[in-house]
Design a protein around this motif. Structure first.
Motif, PDB file in Angstrom:
ATOM      1  N   GLY A 257      16.607  52.298  24.537  1.00 47.45           N
ATOM      2  CA  GLY A 257      15.937  52.321  26.122  1.00 47.45           C
ATOM      3  C   GLY A 257      15.646  52.930  26.604  1.00 47.45           C
ATOM      4  O   GLY A 257      14.452  53.127  27.257  1.00 47.45           O
TER       5      GLY A 257
ATOM      6  N   ASP B 155      11.844  50.503  28.393  1.00 43.44           N
ATOM      7  CA  ASP B 155      12.561  50.148  29.299  1.00 43.44           C
ATOM      8  C   ASP B 155      12.440  51.443  30.021  1.00 43.44           C
ATOM      9  O   ASP B 155      11.322  51.105  31.420  1.00 43.44           O
ATOM     10  CB  ASP B 155      13.769  50.104  29.802  1.00 43.44           C
ATOM     11  CG  ASP B 155      14.002  48.663  28.654  1.00 43.44           C
ATOM     12  OD1 ASP B 155      13.103  48.193  28.588  1.00 43.44           O
ATOM     13  OD2 ASP B 155      15.467  48.759  28.014  1.00 43.44           O
TER      14      ASP B 155
ATOM     15  N   LYS C  70       8.343  42.507  24.637  1.00 40.32           N
ATOM     16  CA  LYS C  70       7.689  43.949  24.544  1.00 40.32           C
ATOM     17  C   LYS C  70       6.794  44.321  23.597  1.00 40.32           C
ATOM     18  O   LYS C  70       6.510  43.934  22.461  1.00 40.32           O
ATOM     19  CB  LYS C  70       8.043  45.458  24.924  1.00 40.32           C
ATOM     20  CG  LYS C  70       9.497  45.330  25.547  1.00 40.32           C
ATOM     21  CD  LYS C  70       9.824  47.210  25.836  1.00 40.32           C
ATOM     22  CE  LYS C  70      11.077  46.814  27.133  1.00 40.32           C
ATOM     23  NZ  LYS C  70      12.034  45.712  26.518  1.00 40.32           N
TER      24      LYS C  70
END
Length: 259
Positions: free
Chosen positions: A139, A142, A183
């Protein structure tokens, strides 16, 4: 000093690589002019041949089936990126339950840990092999994007998420998350350098190919937007041609900067 090699084993580039290998095994001439926008290096066809030997006709499909519903490529008046995305999605459909990055990805052949990039020649010994996939799975990307949003340096437009790099002198803002939810390579780069500084390194020295020179100010801008000190990052640029010349004895600096 800590030396690490960043392995690009996640994201769209890996999807393109896996799709390229699939295309190399499908039943039209391996170097067909219809297959224009993906990777076409000899290694792709070598890996495709290996997969065909190991799996027979499991991954073989006629060209008409492969290109069914795929947007036209750029030479045919279409959009290159949409064409590539269409090929990736078509490959996933044709593979069925197989997972594109893992199930068909030629990881053993391409993994730099098996074939280190010239460590003997340049005297480099890596302390760590840093996986982009692991970065994404925990993550970090993120987290970086959330920090940019919170600081007001990220915004949504046309279904995509953008970084306000023009606030730092860039010619245009840069995409972090594409309109398909994926992404970008840039977003992962931001997360990687954020992670480097969070690990406590006081100075970070990257060595990049000369064709990536445009990314230097963007990554530094992102670090500044995250509240980090961009002066902690130094990027050395090299060209393979310069390194080849040095190996042949020419008086060339392989780490020269390219403007």
């Amino acid at each position: 000093m800590h030396r690490e090699y960043y392995i690009n084993d996640a994201g769209r580039q890996m999807d393109i690589l896996a799709t390229s290998v699939c295309c190399a095994t499908w039943s039209w001439p391996a170097r067909s002019s219809r297959f224009l926008e993906c990777y076409k290096g000899d290694y792709v066809y070598d890996i495709g041949a290996t997969l065909h030997r190991e799996n027979a006709d499991q991954y073989r499909h006629p060209a008409a089936t492969v290109f069914a519903g795929v947007p036209a490529d750029e030479p045919a008046g279409g959009d290159k990126e949409k064409h590539i995305d269409g090929l990736i999605e078509r490959a996933k459909q044709l593979l069925g339950p197989a997972d594109l990055p893992q199930g068909v990805r030629p990881r053993p052949q391409c993994d730099p840990r098996r074939h280190p990039p010239g460590p003997r020649e340049f005297g480099v010994k890596y302390d760590e092999w840093y996986s982009e996939r692991a970065l994404v799975e925990r993550g970090a990307a993120d987290t970086a994007i959330a920090r940019l949003k919170k600081s007001g340096h990220a915004y949504e437009k046309d279904g995509a998420l953008w970084f306000r790099s023009t606030d730092y002198g860039d010619e245009k803002d840069r995409v972090l998350v594409r309109d398909n939810g994926q992404k970008t390579y840039f977003a992962h780069d931001i997360a990687y350098h954020m992670d480097k500084l969070e690990r406590g390194f006081e100075r970070v020295i990257d060595i990049w190919g000369a064709d990536h020179h445009g990314y230097v100010p963007r990554v530094k801008a992102a670090l500044a937007a995250l509240g980090d000190d961009p002066s902690k990052l130094d990027v050395l640029l090299f060209s393979s041609r310069s390194c080849t010349a040095r190996r042949k004895g020419a008086d060339v600096d392989p780490l020269r900067r390219v403007s």
